[in-house]
Design a protein around this motif. Structure first.
Motif, PDB file in Angstrom:
ATOM      1  N   ARG A  50     126.440  70.972  46.766  1.00 32.71           N
ATOM      2  CA  ARG A  50     127.518  71.116  47.744  1.00 32.71           C
ATOM      3  C   ARG A  50     128.551  72.139  47.261  1.00 32.71           C
ATOM      4  O   ARG A  50     129.195  72.813  48.069  1.00 32.71           O
ATOM      5  CB  ARG A  50     128.183  69.756  47.958  1.00 32.71           C
ATOM      6  CG  ARG A  50     129.210  69.712  49.058  1.00 32.71           C
ATOM      7  CD  ARG A  50     129.807  68.347  49.185  1.00 32.71           C
ATOM      8  NE  ARG A  50     130.532  67.960  47.980  1.00 32.71           N
ATOM      9  CZ  ARG A  50     131.284  66.879  47.873  1.00 32.71           C
ATOM     10  NH1 ARG A  50     131.384  66.049  48.894  1.00 32.71           N
ATOM     11  NH2 ARG A  50     131.912  66.597  46.756  1.00 32.71           N
ATOM     12  N   SER A  51     128.670  72.261  45.953  1.00 30.38           N
ATOM     13  CA  SER A  51     129.628  73.202  45.373  1.00 30.38           C
ATOM     14  C   SER A  51     129.054  74.605  45.239  1.00 30.38           C
ATOM     15  O   SER A  51     129.706  75.496  44.690  1.00 30.38           O
ATOM     16  CB  SER A  51     130.078  72.705  43.995  1.00 30.38           C
ATOM     17  OG  SER A  51     130.614  71.400  44.084  1.00 30.38           O
ATOM     18  N   LEU A  64     125.726  69.852  54.221  1.00 31.30           N
ATOM     19  CA  LEU A  64     125.896  69.342  52.856  1.00 31.30           C
ATOM     20  C   LEU A  64     127.371  69.250  52.467  1.00 31.30           C
ATOM     21  O   LEU A  64     127.751  68.376  51.678  1.00 31.30           O
ATOM     22  CB  LEU A  64     125.150  70.242  51.871  1.00 31.30           C
ATOM     23  CG  LEU A  64     124.932  69.712  50.451  1.00 31.30           C
ATOM     24  CD1 LEU A  64     124.178  68.381  50.473  1.00 31.30           C
ATOM     25  CD2 LEU A  64     124.170  70.730  49.623  1.00 31.30           C
ATOM     26  N   HIS A  65     128.189  70.111  53.042  1.00 31.76           N
ATOM     27  CA  HIS A  65     129.618  70.089  52.707  1.00 31.76           C
ATOM     28  C   HIS A  65     130.282  68.770  53.125  1.00 31.76           C
ATOM     29  O   HIS A  65     131.342  68.418  52.616  1.00 31.76           O
ATOM     30  CB  HIS A  65     130.343  71.273  53.375  1.00 31.76           C
ATOM     31  CG  HIS A  65     130.259  71.255  54.870  1.00 31.76           C
ATOM     32  ND1 HIS A  65     129.120  71.651  55.552  1.00 31.76           N
ATOM     33  CD2 HIS A  65     131.163  70.872  55.804  1.00 31.76           C
ATOM     34  CE1 HIS A  65     129.330  71.525  56.861  1.00 31.76           C
ATOM     35  NE2 HIS A  65     130.562  71.062  57.043  1.00 31.76           N
ATOM     36  N   ARG A  66     129.620  68.036  54.043  1.00 27.72           N
ATOM     37  CA  ARG A  66     130.182  66.759  54.486  1.00 27.72           C
ATOM     38  C   ARG A  66     129.625  65.572  53.702  1.00 27.72           C
ATOM     39  O   ARG A  66     130.081  64.445  53.878  1.00 27.72           O
ATOM     40  CB  ARG A  66     129.916  66.555  55.984  1.00 27.72           C
ATOM     41  CG  ARG A  66     130.656  67.524  56.873  1.00 27.72           C
ATOM     42  CD  ARG A  66     130.654  67.069  58.323  1.00 27.72           C
ATOM     43  NE  ARG A  66     129.321  66.995  58.887  1.00 27.72           N
ATOM     44  CZ  ARG A  66     128.701  68.001  59.489  1.00 27.72           C
ATOM     45  NH1 ARG A  66     129.296  69.174  59.604  1.00 27.72           N
ATOM     46  NH2 ARG A  66     127.492  67.859  59.988  1.00 27.72           N
ATOM     47  N   PHE A  67     128.617  65.810  52.863  1.00 22.23           N
ATOM     48  CA  PHE A  67     128.017  64.723  52.083  1.00 22.23           C
ATOM     49  C   PHE A  67     128.944  64.351  50.935  1.00 22.23           C
ATOM     50  O   PHE A  67     129.320  65.200  50.121  1.00 22.23           O
ATOM     51  CB  PHE A  67     126.651  65.145  51.535  1.00 22.23           C
ATOM     52  CG  PHE A  67     126.000  64.104  50.663  1.00 22.23           C
ATOM     53  CD1 PHE A  67     125.589  62.895  51.192  1.00 22.23           C
ATOM     54  CD2 PHE A  67     125.827  64.330  49.303  1.00 22.23           C
ATOM     55  CE1 PHE A  67     124.996  61.929  50.397  1.00 22.23           C
ATOM     56  CE2 PHE A  67     125.234  63.381  48.500  1.00 22.23           C
ATOM     57  CZ  PHE A  67     124.823  62.173  49.051  1.00 22.23           C
ATOM     58  N   PHE A 106     115.556  69.871  55.749  1.00 19.15           N
ATOM     59  CA  PHE A 106     116.352  70.453  54.664  1.00 19.15           C
ATOM     60  C   PHE A 106     117.311  71.521  55.182  1.00 19.15           C
ATOM     61  O   PHE A 106     118.430  71.657  54.665  1.00 19.15           O
ATOM     62  CB  PHE A 106     115.443  70.999  53.563  1.00 19.15           C
ATOM     63  CG  PHE A 106     114.942  69.941  52.628  1.00 19.15           C
ATOM     64  CD1 PHE A 106     115.785  69.409  51.659  1.00 19.15           C
ATOM     65  CD2 PHE A 106     113.649  69.450  52.727  1.00 19.15           C
ATOM     66  CE1 PHE A 106     115.337  68.412  50.790  1.00 19.15           C
ATOM     67  CE2 PHE A 106     113.185  68.463  51.866  1.00 19.15           C
ATOM     68  CZ  PHE A 106     114.040  67.939  50.897  1.00 19.15           C
ATOM     69  N   ALA A 107     116.900  72.270  56.197  1.00 19.16           N
ATOM     70  CA  ALA A 107     117.813  73.264  56.780  1.00 19.16           C
ATOM     71  C   ALA A 107     119.040  72.569  57.367  1.00 19.16           C
ATOM     72  O   ALA A 107     120.179  73.007  57.174  1.00 19.16           O
ATOM     73  CB  ALA A 107     117.090  74.071  57.861  1.00 19.16           C
ATOM     74  N   ARG A 108     118.801  71.458  58.073  1.00 22.40           N
ATOM     75  CA  ARG A 108     119.919  70.695  58.622  1.00 22.40           C
ATOM     76  C   ARG A 108     120.782  70.110  57.508  1.00 22.40           C
ATOM     77  O   ARG A 108     122.008  70.093  57.606  1.00 22.40           O
ATOM     78  CB  ARG A 108     119.398  69.567  59.505  1.00 22.40           C
ATOM     79  CG  ARG A 108     118.701  70.019  60.783  1.00 22.40           C
ATOM     80  CD  ARG A 108     118.232  68.826  61.578  1.00 22.40           C
ATOM     81  NE  ARG A 108     117.448  69.215  62.741  1.00 22.40           N
ATOM     82  CZ  ARG A 108     117.416  68.513  63.866  1.00 22.40           C
ATOM     83  NH1 ARG A 108     118.109  67.396  63.984  1.00 22.40           N
ATOM     84  NH2 ARG A 108     116.679  68.921  64.890  1.00 22.40           N
ATOM     85  N   ARG A 155     118.951  60.265  49.228  1.00 20.98           N
ATOM     86  CA  ARG A 155     117.679  59.956  49.883  1.00 20.98           C
ATOM     87  C   ARG A 155     117.926  59.320  51.256  1.00 20.98           C
ATOM     88  O   ARG A 155     117.335  59.739  52.252  1.00 20.98           O
ATOM     89  CB  ARG A 155     116.855  59.003  49.017  1.00 20.98           C
ATOM     90  CG  ARG A 155     115.482  58.656  49.606  1.00 20.98           C
ATOM     91  CD  ARG A 155     114.893  57.434  48.911  1.00 20.98           C
ATOM     92  NE  ARG A 155     114.841  57.604  47.480  1.00 20.98           N
ATOM     93  CZ  ARG A 155     113.758  58.007  46.805  1.00 20.98           C
ATOM     94  NH1 ARG A 155     112.651  58.266  47.446  1.00 20.98           N
ATOM     95  NH2 ARG A 155     113.795  58.117  45.496  1.00 20.98           N
ATOM     96  N   THR A 156     118.798  58.327  51.312  1.00 24.06           N
ATOM     97  CA  THR A 156     119.094  57.661  52.587  1.00 24.06           C
ATOM     98  C   THR A 156     119.711  58.641  53.573  1.00 24.06           C
ATOM     99  O   THR A 156     119.346  58.673  54.755  1.00 24.06           O
ATOM    100  CB  THR A 156     120.048  56.477  52.352  1.00 24.06           C
ATOM    101  OG1 THR A 156     119.412  55.553  51.454  1.00 24.06           O
ATOM    102  CG2 THR A 156     120.378  55.764  53.647  1.00 24.06           C
ATOM    103  N   TRP A 157     120.646  59.442  53.085  1.00 25.13           N
ATOM    104  CA  TRP A 157     121.294  60.448  53.929  1.00 25.13           C
ATOM    105  C   TRP A 157     120.271  61.443  54.472  1.00 25.13           C
ATOM    106  O   TRP A 157     120.258  61.759  55.661  1.00 25.13           O
ATOM    107  CB  TRP A 157     122.359  61.166  53.091  1.00 25.13           C
ATOM    108  CG  TRP A 157     123.042  62.302  53.785  1.00 25.13           C
ATOM    109  CD1 TRP A 157     123.946  62.230  54.805  1.00 25.13           C
ATOM    110  CD2 TRP A 157     122.889  63.694  53.488  1.00 25.13           C
ATOM    111  NE1 TRP A 157     124.362  63.496  55.162  1.00 25.13           N
ATOM    112  CE2 TRP A 157     123.731  64.417  54.366  1.00 25.13           C
ATOM    113  CE3 TRP A 157     122.120  64.400  52.555  1.00 25.13           C
ATOM    114  CZ2 TRP A 157     123.828  65.801  54.340  1.00 25.13           C
ATOM    115  CZ3 TRP A 157     122.215  65.786  52.530  1.00 25.13           C
ATOM    116  CH2 TRP A 157     123.059  66.472  53.416  1.00 25.13           C
TER     117      TRP A 157
END
Length: 201
Positions: free
Chosen positions: A28-29, A75-78, A68-70, A85-87
């Motif tokens: 994410r970083s 990812l910035h919101r994860f 994975f594209a989605r 895995r669940t996400w």
């Protein structure tokens, strides 16, 4: 023929989940190595899940790439509140649902009168485990959607009953019931498929 699908031991899965979540947070970083490790850690789980959920192994790789594209797009919101895995599997579920919706409205055109035979001719043959894999997909495809999803998440992907309940939004007891009924159906189908060979012997 007997097909057995066992999830990874719980301790190993929990450790792998923690590692994948850490990779996702690092990715994410903007860490490219972390992004690569995140994909490597969960690629096979997503691939197996979308193949079983969609009922279309031929489209599984495209659905996995879409997932994975989605994921990288959001990812910035994860924030790591749930495991990566669940996400990621929740994103995969939406990707499959969107794909099925698109397929339902898309016209199907074949340039051959016997399109089924043409499709069968393109399928791989003679690969180790191929026939068993096809048999398992056929058996799973016969299950009701809710039971198939619960079975795949717990027995193939390796989520716990509690994680599956949170993922699917239903009580743990319902998940256990669906998995139990799915297993009973699969065992009965396997016995029925083996009966002619046993009688012949």
């Amino acid at each position: 023929m007997t097909v057995t699908v066992l999830p990874a031991p719980r301790a190993a899965r929990v450790s792998a989940d923690a590692a994948a979540t850490a990779w996702a947070l690092a990715a994410r970083s903007g860490d490219p190595h972390a992004a690569e490790q995140f994909v490597l850690a969960l690629h096979n789980d997503v691939l197996r899940y979308v193949a079983h959920l969609s009922g279309d192994p031929q489209a599984a790789h495209d659905l996995t790439q879409d997932t994975f594209a989605r994921a990288f797009g959001s990812l910035h919101r994860f924030e790591g509140r749930a495991s990566a895995r669940t996400w990621l599997l929740s994103i995969a579920r939406r990707a499959v649902a969107d794909s099925l919706r698109r397929a339902a409205v898309r016209p199907r055109i074949a340039d051959t009168p016997d399109w089924r035979a043409a499709v069968e001719r393109t399928q791989p043959r003679g690969l180790p485990g191929f026939e068993e894999g096809v048999a398992l997909l056929d058996l799973l495809d016969a299950l009701p959607d809710e039971r198939r999803e619960a079975f795949v998440l717990t027995q193939v992907v390796g989520l716990s009953y509690e994680e599956t309940a949170g993922f699917t939004g239903c009580p743990v007891g319902t998940v256990r019931s669906r998995v139990s009924r799915a297993r009973a159906t699969l065992e009965r189908q396997l016995l029925e498929s083996e009966a002619p060979a046993r009688r012949a012997a």
